[in-house]
Motif scaffolding. Sequence first.
Motif, PDB file in Angstrom:
ATOM      1  N   GLU A 155       0.839  -1.198   0.000  1.00  0.00           N
ATOM      2  CA  GLU A 155       0.000   0.000   0.000  1.00  0.00           C
ATOM      3  C   GLU A 155       0.876   1.250   0.000  1.00  0.00           C
ATOM      4  OE1 GLU A 155      -3.453   0.447   2.616  1.00  0.00           O
ATOM      5  OE2 GLU A 155      -3.388  -1.716   2.929  1.00  0.00           O
ATOM      6  N   GLY A 156       1.900   1.265   0.865  1.00  0.00           N
ATOM      7  CA  GLY A 156       2.800   2.414   0.914  1.00  0.00           C
ATOM      8  C   GLY A 156       3.581   2.579  -0.374  1.00  0.00           C
ATOM      9  N   TRP A 157       4.005   1.469  -0.957  1.00  0.00           N
ATOM     10  CA  TRP A 157       4.756   1.511  -2.217  1.00  0.00           C
ATOM     11  C   TRP A 157       3.894   2.068  -3.342  1.00  0.00           C
ATOM     12  CZ3 TRP A 157       4.759  -2.186  -6.538  1.00  0.00           C
ATOM     13  CH2 TRP A 157       5.838  -2.004  -7.402  1.00  0.00           C
ATOM     14  N   ASP A 159       1.315   4.022  -3.008  1.00  0.00           N
ATOM     15  CA  ASP A 159       1.098   5.449  -2.743  1.00  0.00           C
ATOM     16  C   ASP A 159       2.254   6.280  -3.280  1.00  0.00           C
ATOM     17  OD1 ASP A 159      -1.360   5.228  -1.550  1.00  0.00           O
ATOM     18  OD2 ASP A 159      -0.575   5.115   0.500  1.00  0.00           O
ATOM     19  N   ARG A 160       3.483   5.818  -3.049  1.00  0.00           N
ATOM     20  CA  ARG A 160       4.649   6.570  -3.526  1.00  0.00           C
ATOM     21  C   ARG A 160       4.706   6.585  -5.048  1.00  0.00           C
ATOM     22  NH1 ARG A 160       6.766   3.886   0.957  1.00  0.00           N
ATOM     23  NH2 ARG A 160       7.684   2.235  -0.290  1.00  0.00           N
ATOM     24  N   THR A 162       2.163   6.353  -7.053  1.00  0.00           N
ATOM     25  CA  THR A 162       1.061   7.204  -7.522  1.00  0.00           C
ATOM     26  C   THR A 162       1.445   8.676  -7.443  1.00  0.00           C
ATOM     27  OG1 THR A 162      -0.567   5.556  -6.804  1.00  0.00           O
ATOM     28  CG2 THR A 162      -1.366   7.805  -7.150  1.00  0.00           C
ATOM     29  N   ARG A 163       2.046   9.081  -6.336  1.00  0.00           N
ATOM     30  CA  ARG A 163       2.462  10.488  -6.203  1.00  0.00           C
ATOM     31  C   ARG A 163       3.488  10.862  -7.268  1.00  0.00           C
ATOM     32  NH1 ARG A 163       2.147   9.225  -0.613  1.00  0.00           N
ATOM     33  NH2 ARG A 163       4.397   8.837  -0.510  1.00  0.00           N
ATOM     34  N   ARG A 196      -4.165   2.771  -8.853  1.00  0.00           N
ATOM     35  CA  ARG A 196      -5.287   2.928  -7.919  1.00  0.00           C
ATOM     36  C   ARG A 196      -6.054   1.617  -7.752  1.00  0.00           C
ATOM     37  NH1 ARG A 196      -6.656   8.728 -10.700  1.00  0.00           N
ATOM     38  NH2 ARG A 196      -5.282  10.006  -9.374  1.00  0.00           N
ATOM     39  N   LYS A 199      -4.007  -0.451  -5.382  1.00  0.00           N
ATOM     40  CA  LYS A 199      -4.127   0.056  -4.024  1.00  0.00           C
ATOM     41  C   LYS A 199      -5.420  -0.454  -3.383  1.00  0.00           C
ATOM     42  CE  LYS A 199      -4.488   4.295  -1.290  1.00  0.00           C
ATOM     43  NZ  LYS A 199      -3.702   3.779  -0.164  1.00  0.00           N
ATOM     44  N   GLU A 203      -5.769  -2.756  -0.077  1.00  0.00           N
ATOM     45  CA  GLU A 203      -6.590  -2.286   1.039  1.00  0.00           C
ATOM     46  C   GLU A 203      -7.616  -3.342   1.434  1.00  0.00           C
ATOM     47  OE1 GLU A 203      -8.124   1.369  -0.462  1.00  0.00           O
ATOM     48  OE2 GLU A 203      -6.507   2.590   0.430  1.00  0.00           O
TER      49      GLU A 203
END
Length: 320
Positions: A155-157, A159-160, A162-163, A196, A199, A203
């Motif tokens: 999830e953290g990976w 997110d990074r 995606t940013r 997404r 992710k 989740e």
Amino acid sequence: MEKFVFFGGKGGVGKTTMASAYGVKSAAAGLDTLVVSTDPAHSTSDVFDQQFGDDPAAIEGRDRLWAMEIDPDEEVEHHLMETKRALGDQVSAAMVNEIDRQIEMAHQTPGAYEAALFDRFVDVMQSADGFDRVVFDTAPTGGTLRLLGLPEFLEGWIDRLTRKRERAIDLYEKAAVGNNEPRRVMDGDPILARLRERKAFFEYAGETLREEAAFFLVVTPDELSLRETRRAVEGLADRGLSVRGLAVNRLTPEPEPHEEGRGARYLRARVDTERDRLRELREGFDQPVVASVETRVEEVKGDLLDDVAAELDVGVGRPA
């Protein structure tokens, strides 16, 4: 009891026996039950004397009971091809060969096995609407902990990634249009959509494991198994997953009082040692001992599974 029940532990302690016995117990209680093996050894087929594959198959002679065996090697290959297809659709034809080469290299790295197996593992959970209970016979502890730790890590990976993708699109639009009205590239970007989607997948996995799953560890009465079990309890706790109970397997039967030969003396000494280990489990762990199963002369299969199921003090109530 939760819908998803996991039996893990050190290699060779009898996870398949316990998972299969609990599957028998759940089915006998009237629950449509699926036993899923993610262990490369695939002993489930041996336990039920029936060959299983990647799709659920009804177990002969057992009402309301199904089983399936996930082949890790096949899952890695499927994961490889799916990743190639997904990325190949987003790049030019000139880059496809290089992308394929990079993906094949990535699938040789540590963690690729777990990532591929995890996708199938969660897919089974998502598609289990037709079953009241799903019992997982997992791989030995180290691999299982890495597997169950993936949602939080990935999830953290994601997110990074995606940013970074959003930042790249933003810079591209500013460079491409100057002072003109920017195009809405980000809204239709297929890579962002894929990120997404992944992710949401992780989740779901994390939430389901925390809220709809129960974990039991199988342990044998020896020092190495106890140490491995303690590490597994701590590792699962670090991931927000608590162990519901400990199933002790392969206890030595005590000889009859009148037996005094060398074998009987050995067995009594062994029984005394195992009692110390059981005491350590009961007093040194927060988790209750939910089974104390003696070693059988024969392999545990057929009617012997029913005997082990009766010794397994794990609830079979229908999930809420």
